[in-house]
Design an enzyme around this catalytic site. Structure first.
Site, PDB file in Angstrom:
ATOM      1  N   SER A   1       0.825  -1.201   0.000  1.00  0.00           N
ATOM      2  CA  SER A   1       0.000   0.000   0.000  1.00  0.00           C
ATOM      3  C   SER A   1       0.866   1.261   0.000  1.00  0.00           C
ATOM      4  O   SER A   1       1.771   1.395  -0.818  1.00  0.00           O
ATOM      5  CB  SER A   1      -0.946  -0.038   1.197  1.00  0.00           C
ATOM      6  OG  SER A   1      -1.950   0.936   1.090  1.00  0.00           O
TER       7      SER A   1
ATOM      8  N   ASP B   1      -9.215  -2.864  -7.246  1.00  0.00           N
ATOM      9  CA  ASP B   1      -8.848  -2.183  -6.002  1.00  0.00           C
ATOM     10  C   ASP B   1      -9.225  -0.708  -6.112  1.00  0.00           C
ATOM     11  O   ASP B   1      -8.646   0.036  -6.900  1.00  0.00           O
ATOM     12  CB  ASP B   1      -7.337  -2.329  -5.777  1.00  0.00           C
ATOM     13  CG  ASP B   1      -6.879  -1.803  -4.419  1.00  0.00           C
ATOM     14  OD1 ASP B   1      -7.635  -1.050  -3.779  1.00  0.00           O
ATOM     15  OD2 ASP B   1      -5.746  -2.141  -4.016  1.00  0.00           O
TER      16      ASP B   1
ATOM     17  N   HIS C   1      -8.181  -4.739  -1.307  1.00  0.00           N
ATOM     18  CA  HIS C   1      -6.893  -4.066  -1.206  1.00  0.00           C
ATOM     19  C   HIS C   1      -5.920  -4.809  -0.284  1.00  0.00           C
ATOM     20  O   HIS C   1      -4.704  -4.705  -0.435  1.00  0.00           O
ATOM     21  CB  HIS C   1      -7.126  -2.645  -0.685  1.00  0.00           C
ATOM     22  CG  HIS C   1      -5.895  -1.850  -0.432  1.00  0.00           C
ATOM     23  ND1 HIS C   1      -5.111  -1.360  -1.446  1.00  0.00           N
ATOM     24  CD2 HIS C   1      -5.291  -1.451   0.723  1.00  0.00           C
ATOM     25  CE1 HIS C   1      -4.085  -0.689  -0.944  1.00  0.00           C
ATOM     26  NE2 HIS C   1      -4.171  -0.730   0.371  1.00  0.00           N
TER      27      HIS C   1
END
Length: 676
Positions: free
Chosen positions: A510, A596, A640
């Site tokens: 991320s 995502d 995600h």
């Protein structure tokens, strides 16, 4: 956005589908087959290590007045107190939500244990469904009495009143009150947030007296409280939002206990105020941590507040503050290996004991009890599995960054420190949103450790390990400091005689990928391999598109390049996607998800293509020097945080471990390098 290569001369973006690998230029069939074989090998080993730790304690146990509830295999079972497993009865199934492969997210019991509320999330959508199930004592069959769509958080006020927040895309702005009656149910809007930078969720005080509506942005917060004894009354504002003011509330004996960043250096301290007069002029300090120690969380007991703190090196401690005499603070040291503290939900009637789990990436959770009023206040529940673990070391180091700031490093290893010169090293980084890097137990990390790897966790600026100031020092215009910190950490490890660049890999996910990929642009010689999962790579492009779901909310972390040229120039200076150049890069494995919503796929594809081109250009100019591989593992779905399905998650982990071992030239069964 939110909150592991160079030896074979391969070039190209490789799309790895489930069960197959499709390569573009110069990724040979021999290397593809080798990678597949390694994946199958590591999948078997990963499955074995997961089975080995299948019986570890679980913090997700829910206690009712008469039963204990546990989740297993997408179902919830209950067992009466004092009964054995033969008394287990199923009361909920995730597939009642109507989705195949749905996973249970949050579980809440009504005060008298008459209704169960559960959210279930599917990998096909971001929003969860909330199912309400009536728990009839005499019935063996339970079915949903009501299903609510797009629910994020929820709490019971009474058996008849449930408060919940709804989610649209990635934003939560509304709170509703659900009223149950014999004639049916009805929902009423009780709060709506107008500012798109704020996120709204519902929580509850430990004594169940208050339901709180929490509104938070990146730099301020606001709380509203609802008395459970009068749930139809409108919410009462504690303190209106102010720029830079962050606070959270708890309740005990008609007093609000407030954790707010009103202490020295705008760090958290504990204060209190009467429920009848909760605004900031009435806040009275109760506890302020000593210098270089920061508060991470608090838990309210009947007569004490338990505060978890971290010192400057990252060590966790617990401090108990007597509510009647706050100056008589007691400190309880935790094991040196403890990196993660997770609270277990208390029994409804138990307000004397704080029950929690301690773990690290390589230490399975161990349950501890803290009872400040008892003769032996601190104790550990016996865990026979711990005795069968191989010995490992937890070493705390500090790296001096470019500006002289000391950056903590946590290192896990099995060989002694002076024997780490030729072991593979996996470095971890996050450094965003004021969040600590995830250091909870991970069977995959334990497998690497037992395979001879050293694991380093770099607590760089931008994260939250050293408090709110640590975050402020590494966000907005200071984001480059996180890259400098990461480089200093890796260099310090080498200077300490720990591994070497040819045996070093970096991993991030991320927003942590911003620092990891920026490091590869600026200091590629420090690494041989990089893995990134759901990576945020095109910061500049994303933050210039306000139509994306998180862009407006994220300006508090990255800045607004559309309205302020200074932010645009700063983001452009470190943005991974916009600073790629022809040079010798580490090999890179990127795992991304097609749907995502947090990370625009276009940015990931742009980064992979630019990196491939840069590696190709560099190799063309220096034919004798091998180039790194660029592998894009593009997966379907929109989760995600990776696939919820265990088998799919195992496949991803096996791919990453196979990639690391192949690119670092390691034997599959250990860390001895293969001859070439």
């Amino acid at each position: 956005m939110c909150s592991p290569l160079l030896q074979y001369g391969k070039i190209g973006v490789t799309a790895m589908s489930r069960g197959s690998i499709k390569s573009t230029v110069e990724f040979s069939k021999k290397q593809q087959q080798k990678l597949r074989n390694l994946e199958q090998h590591f999948k078997k080993r990963l499955l074995a290590v997961h089975q080995r730790f299948a019986g570890i304690p679980d913090s997700a146990v829910v206690w009712g007045r008469h039963h204990v509830y546990t989740e297993d295999g997408g179902a919830i079972y209950r067992m009466a107190f004092g009964q054995g497993e033969q008394d287990l009865g199923e009361v909920f199934r995730a597939d009642w939500a109507g989705d195949v492969g749905g996973t249970i997210q949050r579980v809440r019991l009504s005060p008298t244990e008459s209704v169960l509320a559960v959210t279930v999330k599917s990998s096909l959508r971001e929003e969860a469904r909330c199912l309400l199930v009536r728990l009839d004592a005499d019935s063996e069959i339970h079915q949903p009495m009501l299903i609510l769509d797009k629910v994020f958080s929820f709490e019971w006020a009474t058996d008849k009143v449930l408060f919940y927040s709804t989610q649209e895309g990635l934003q939560c702005r509304k709170v509703f009150r659900l009223l149950l009656s014999d004639r049916g149910s009805s929902s009423t809007l009780v709060y709506e947030e107008k500012n798109p930078e704020f996120f709204v969720e519902v929580s509850r005080s430990r004594d169940h007296r208050l339901v709180t509506v929490n509104c938070s942005s990146k730099d301020s917060s606001e709380a509203w409280i609802i008395d459970s004894t009068a749930p139809i009354s409108p919410p009462v504002l504690v303190q209106s939002r102010l720029p830079g003011l962050l606070y959270h509330v708890e309740h005990s004996e008609n007093q609000l206990y407030i954790l707010a960043n009103t202490g020295p250096g705008q760090e958290y301290q504990l204060l209190r105020a009467p429920v009848s007069s909760p605004s900031m002029p009435n806040w009275v300090p109760v506890f302020t941590p000593s210098p270089w120690t920061v508060i991470k969380d608090m838990e309210m007991l009947r007569n004490h507040c338990v505060v978890s703190v971290r010192d400057s090196t990252g060590l966790l401690q617990l401090q108990t503050v007597p509510l009647e005499n706050p100056k008589q603070v007691s400190t309880f040291k935790l094991p040196a290996w403890a990196c993660c503290l997770e609270t277990q939900q208390a029994r409804m009637m138990d307000r004397e004991t704080f029950r929690f789990f301690l773990s690290s990436p390589v230490h399975p959770p161990v349950c501890y009890l803290l009872s400040p009023g008892h003769r032996q206040p601190f104790s550990q529940e016996e865990d026979p599995q711990q005795h069968h673990l191989q010995e490992c070391y937890t070493t705390r180091l500090q790296a001096s960054s470019q500006d002289g700031t000391l950056v903590p490093i946590t290192l896990f290893h099995m060989p002694a420190l002076d024997q780490l010169g030729r072991v593979p090293l996996l470095v971890h980084v996050y450094g965003a949103y004021g969040l600590d890097i995830n250091m909870s137990f991970c069977p995959e990390k334990r497998l690497l450790l037992e395979g001879g790897w050293a694991l380093a966790y770099c607590h760089v600026r931008g994260g939250g390990e050293r408090g709110l100031a640590w975050h402020r020092a590494g966000h907005l215009l200071q984001k480059q400091r996180g890259v400098e910190d990461l480089a200093a950490c890796i260099q310090t490890l080498f200077h300490q005689g720990i591994s070497q660049p040819g045996l070093t890999a970096l991993t991030a996910r991320s927003a942590g990928a911003v620092l990891a990929a920026a490091l590869c642009n600026q200091h590629p010689q420090l690494l041989t391999a990089l893995t990134m999962q759901a990576p945020f790579l095109d910061v500049l492009g994303t933050m210039q598109d306000p139509s994306l779901p998180l862009t407006v909310e994220e300006t508090g972390e990255w800045g607004d390049p559309l309205t302020d040229p200074q932010y645009r120039e700063c983001i452009a200076s470190y943005c991974p996607c916009h600073n790629i150049k022809p040079q010798r890069y580490p090999s890179v494995l990127i795992t991304a998800y097609q749907d995502d919503k947090r990370i625009p796929l276009s940015g990931v594809l742009k980064y992979a293509e630019r990196l491939k081109k840069a590696v190709h250009t560099h190799k063309s100019s220096l034919l004798s020097e091998p180039g790194g591989s660029v592998i894009l593992n593009l997966q379907p779905g929109g989760d995600h945080f990776g696939p919820e399905d265990f088998d799919l998650s195992l496949n991803e982990s096996a791919k990453q471990m196979a990639f690391l071992h192949m690119e670092l030239g390691l034997e599959a069964h250990g860390y001895r390098r293969r001859r070439k």
